[in-house]
Design an enzyme around this catalytic site. Structure first.
Site, PDB file in Angstrom:
ATOM      1  N   ASP A 446     -37.529  27.923  66.291  1.00  0.00           N
ATOM      2  CA  ASP A 446     -36.834  28.874  65.619  1.00  0.00           C
ATOM      3  C   ASP A 446     -35.912  28.088  64.526  1.00  0.00           C
ATOM      4  O   ASP A 446     -35.433  26.970  64.907  1.00  0.00           O
ATOM      5  CB  ASP A 446     -36.004  30.122  66.346  1.00  0.00           C
ATOM      6  N   ASP A 514     -38.914  39.651  62.168  1.00  0.00           N
ATOM      7  CA  ASP A 514     -38.162  40.409  63.141  1.00  0.00           C
ATOM      8  C   ASP A 514     -38.359  41.942  63.032  1.00  0.00           C
ATOM      9  O   ASP A 514     -37.855  42.649  64.102  1.00  0.00           O
ATOM     10  CB  ASP A 514     -36.666  39.968  63.156  1.00  0.00           C
TER      11      ASP A 514
HETATM   12  C1  GLA Z   1     -34.522  34.871  65.829  1.00  0.00           C
HETATM   13  C2  GLA Z   1     -36.057  35.416  66.081  1.00  0.00           C
HETATM   14  C3  GLA Z   1     -36.103  36.391  67.350  1.00  0.00           C
HETATM   15  C4  GLA Z   1     -35.444  35.870  68.376  1.00  0.00           C
HETATM   16  C5  GLA Z   1     -34.083  35.297  68.161  1.00  0.00           C
HETATM   17  C6  GLA Z   1     -33.455  34.926  69.437  1.00  0.00           C
HETATM   18  O1  GLA Z   1     -33.889  36.076  65.305  1.00  0.00           O
HETATM   19  O2  GLA Z   1     -36.624  35.602  64.813  1.00  0.00           O
HETATM   20  O3  GLA Z   1     -37.402  36.775  67.457  1.00  0.00           O
HETATM   21  O4  GLA Z   1     -36.229  34.690  69.012  1.00  0.00           O
HETATM   22  O5  GLA Z   1     -33.770  34.575  67.009  1.00  0.00           O
HETATM   23  O6  GLA Z   1     -32.206  34.546  69.246  1.00  0.00           O
END
Ligand code: GLA
Length: 691
Positions: A446, A514
């Site tokens: 990420d 997301d």
């Molecule tokens: C980001 C990702 C999510 C999740 C969060 C965790 O926003 O896109 O899918 O993994 O981080 O903190």
């Protein structure tokens, strides 16, 4: 293949359906000749004989005709290359030599007083890849203010339209098309990563539809800041110039002997409309970009929406048992397993398991997940650090910052300066140890904030961290992949903030958004599919009402069929699902596994865009066809229209597995297939086979 004319100054690259030609004049001007349908070298020679219009005091005949406009001389278009030495600025090159490599690569070398500039061309299928290398062969210092990967030139046409994929967090890759007018349209990212705001892709057409007409597409392979400028010049010629970096304030300083190679800027011409262009992009990525693309991606479960930061081994195991029960193949523990990470305020940087939550490390959970017959995956965000972490307390100078200025925290975190070698070593060490410590099969990587204070106190040319961050990220991923060849990687950046052809050469799939609302997703997936294949598009089924975003209530059927358009995942709280829901989920997962080869490796036809009523996509692979259809709302008591299928043999017959009916290809192509969808948020999967 590459054809070279007898003069040794006219070159033609050809794929199965298209060609690209260029010519060098006696004055060493490198002119664009052709990009479009396949032609012969004689055609390119004929085009090369067309004289350039003359010079005027107010116009330059070079503008809109050069392959790679440099700064300096009679040029008024945006320069692709801007260079500064001790003595001067700009470029006045002389042709050096050309070389071919294999049967599909061409390299043209130019020299300008100790600076060597090499233009590279590579034909892959009908995609032309272009990139440039600039080398300092003799100066004490060469500053690269701008070095774009390519300038693309379109043929003279009336009425060009520009399509782009714009967005923001949770609303990525939305397709928009508008007429191009005089001047420049600039898209890009000045955020340090690819960004949610624009996918690095444009398409240009004049009158194309989904399945017919000419479409030009360009896509950049770079995961840092970038820029693409689409210019309609005064005489209506169109050029697209793009590369790394958003502005022209300096990319890198080249010491004697050093060189810079731009990212790849890929382009294609198609006469099969937007659908044809997308299928060419998809085939290209599956064949040349995405690692191990021929392998199926497994159905995963991800814990993020179910548990957020509140996780423990026991609770993850409870989810894992349920996930295994519905047929999940890969169980992924998201954020919260490491350091003091009990919220987003602490822990980033400390990549060791939280001893309260995982007293026996990750291995115990990983072994039990494997025991349930699933692979095991984890979430990491290596390029970041929380000020509340062991790492930051030990190395507060390892972040990007400007001396004497506030360090801007976004989501309570700072960006590590990956251009620093000590940071690179630390991350390699941490991640290599982590991947060796437990049987980990998958890493969700990420990146949850943009650059803001991109400074590097003590460094002579701090500007370089923008480029060197991305290079270090790529190098780290490459090294981890080589050392742990069984591990798959997913690129995530708060959803779809880092999706591009660069990161895709070293990741197996991407987290699309997301936003897991199944209806919103249809529009996001529609945009995403303009460039990228279903094989890399991760999509989860989550809870209803949607907890992440909009609270929308939707049937499990609709949620599944929406997520089955890509790499299926489950992200809901399975401990709250009823026995009936779990049984239904099991049936959908089984069905997905059956259609997966067609979805992940087949050709995509977008039958109807998501625009309120019925939308549908079709995948075709050999004799197998899968249609996914969604009805948002049924109005006025009207039944959903029949779906006209694509790419079929009109003379063949096709059996529908769902209804047992046999249909004539010609009828499916011309009259269509009824879906039987009704009401609101209805969806279906239809499988057909040629008999
Ligand atoms: C980001 C990702 C999510 C999740 C969060 C965790 O926003 O896109 O899918 O993994 O981080 O903190």
């Amino acid at each position: 293949m590459v054809d070279i004319a007898e003069d040794g100054r006219t070159w033609l690259l050809s794929g199965p359906a298209s060609s690209y030609a260029l010519h060098l004049t006696d004055a060493d001007e490198l002119l664009h000749l052709h990009w479009g349908p396949r032609i012969a070298i004689e055609d390119a020679e004929a085009l090369a004989r067309d004289p350039l219009p003359g010079y005027w005091p107010f116009e330059s005949p070079l503008d809109g005709r050069e392959e790679y406009p440099v700064e300096g001389g009679p040029r008024f278009v945006r320069p692709a290359l801007s260079v500064r030495t001790e003595e001067r600025r700009g470029t006045e090159w002389r042709f050096g030599s050309y070389a071919t490599q294999g049967d599909n690569e061409l390299h043209l070398r130019f020299d300008d007083d100790g600076i060597t500039i090499t233009l590279h061309y590579r034909m892959r299928g009908d995609v032309v890849e272009r990139w440039v290398t600039v080398e300092n062969g003799g100066h004490a210092r060469v500053e690269l203010l701008r070095a774009d990967a390519a300038t693309w030139t379109l043929p003279d046409r009336d009425g060009w339209r520009l399509s782009q994929l714009h967005g923001r967090w949770a609303a990525e890759s939305r397709l928009t098309t508008a007429p191009l007018t005089y001047g420049e349209k600039v898209i890009g990212s000045r955020r340090g990563h690819t960004g949610h705001q624009h996918l690095p892709w444009v398409a240009l057409d004049t009158d194309a539809t989904e399945e017919h007409g000419e479409v030009y597409g360009c896509a950049l392979g770079w995961s840092g800041s970038w820029r693409m400028a689409v210019a309609q010049l005064p005489d209506a010629r169109v050029q697209i110039t793009g590369g790394a970096g958003y502005d022209d304030s300096g990319l890198l300083l080249l010491q004697p002997g050093e060189s810079y190679t731009t990212p790849v800027f890929a382009g294609l011409w198609s006469e099969g409309g937007f659908g044809g262009a997308s299928r060419t992009w998809h085939a290209y990525q599956r064949a040349y970009v995405v690692p191990d693309a021929e392998r199926d991606r497994p159905v995963l479960f991800n814990s993020w929406e179910a548990t957020n930061f509140d996780i423990s081994e026991e609770q993850q195991l409870a989810l894992a048992r349920r996930a295994a029960g519905i047929g999940v193949e890969l169980f992924v523990v998201d954020d919260g397993w490491f350091g003091a990470r009990t919220s987003d305020r602490a822990g980033l940087g400390d990549w060791t398991p939280n001893p309260d939550r995982f007293p026996q490390g990750l291995k115990s959970l990983a072994d039990q997940v494997h025991g349930l017959g699933m692979q095991f995956g984890i979430w990491v965000e290596p390029e970041m650090v929380n000020p509340d972490s062991e790492l930051y307390r030990a190395h507060p100078d390892w972040v990007q910052y400007q001396p004497g200025r506030r360090r801007t925290e976004l989501r309570n975190q700072l960006v590590l300066n990956l251009a620093r070698e000590d940071v690179q070593h630390y991350l390699w060490d941490q991640l290599d140890t982590l991947l060796s410590s437990a049987p980990i099969d998958y890493v969700k990587w990420d990146f949850n904030r943009c650059f803001t204070d991109a400074g590097w106190p003590g460094e002579a040319y701090p500007q370089r961290l923008w480029v060197d961050h991305v290079r270090a990220l790529y190098a780290l991923l490459d090294r981890l992949r080589a050392a742990h060849p069984g591990v798959a990687f997913e690129s995530c950046s708060g959803g779809g903030g880092r999706i591009d052809l660069g990161v895709l050469t070293r990741t197996d799939q991407v987290w699309t958004s997301d936003n897991t609302d199944p209806l919103d997703r249809l529009a996001i997936q529609h945009g995403f599919s303009q460039l990228h294949p279903a094989r890399v598009m991760a999509a989860w089924v989550t809870d209803s009402p949607n907890t992440q975003l909009n609270g929308r209530v939707s049937p499990l059927r609709f949620r599944f069929v929406s997520a089955m358009a890509g790499v299926l995942g489950i992200g809901g709280d399975l401990t709250e699902w009823s026995a009936e829901e779990l049984a239904e989920a099991r049936r959908w997962v089984d069905l997905y596994k059956e259609i997966r080869p067609v979805v992940q490796h087949g050709e995509l036809y977008r039958l109807r865009p998501p625009a309120g009523g019925l939308s549908a996509v079709q995948y075709l692979r050999g004799a197998e066809i899968v249609v996914l259809a969604w009805l948002q709302a049924q109005s006025h008591g009207e039944s959903a229209p029949a779906l006209r299928l694509r790419g079929l043999d009109p003379a063949a017959s096709y059996e529908c597995r769902e209804t047992g009916e046999v249909h004539r290809g010609a009828v499916l192509l011309h009259h269509g297939l009824r879906t039987g969808l009704k009401g609101d948020l209805d969806a279906t999967v239809l499988r057909l086979r040629r008999i």
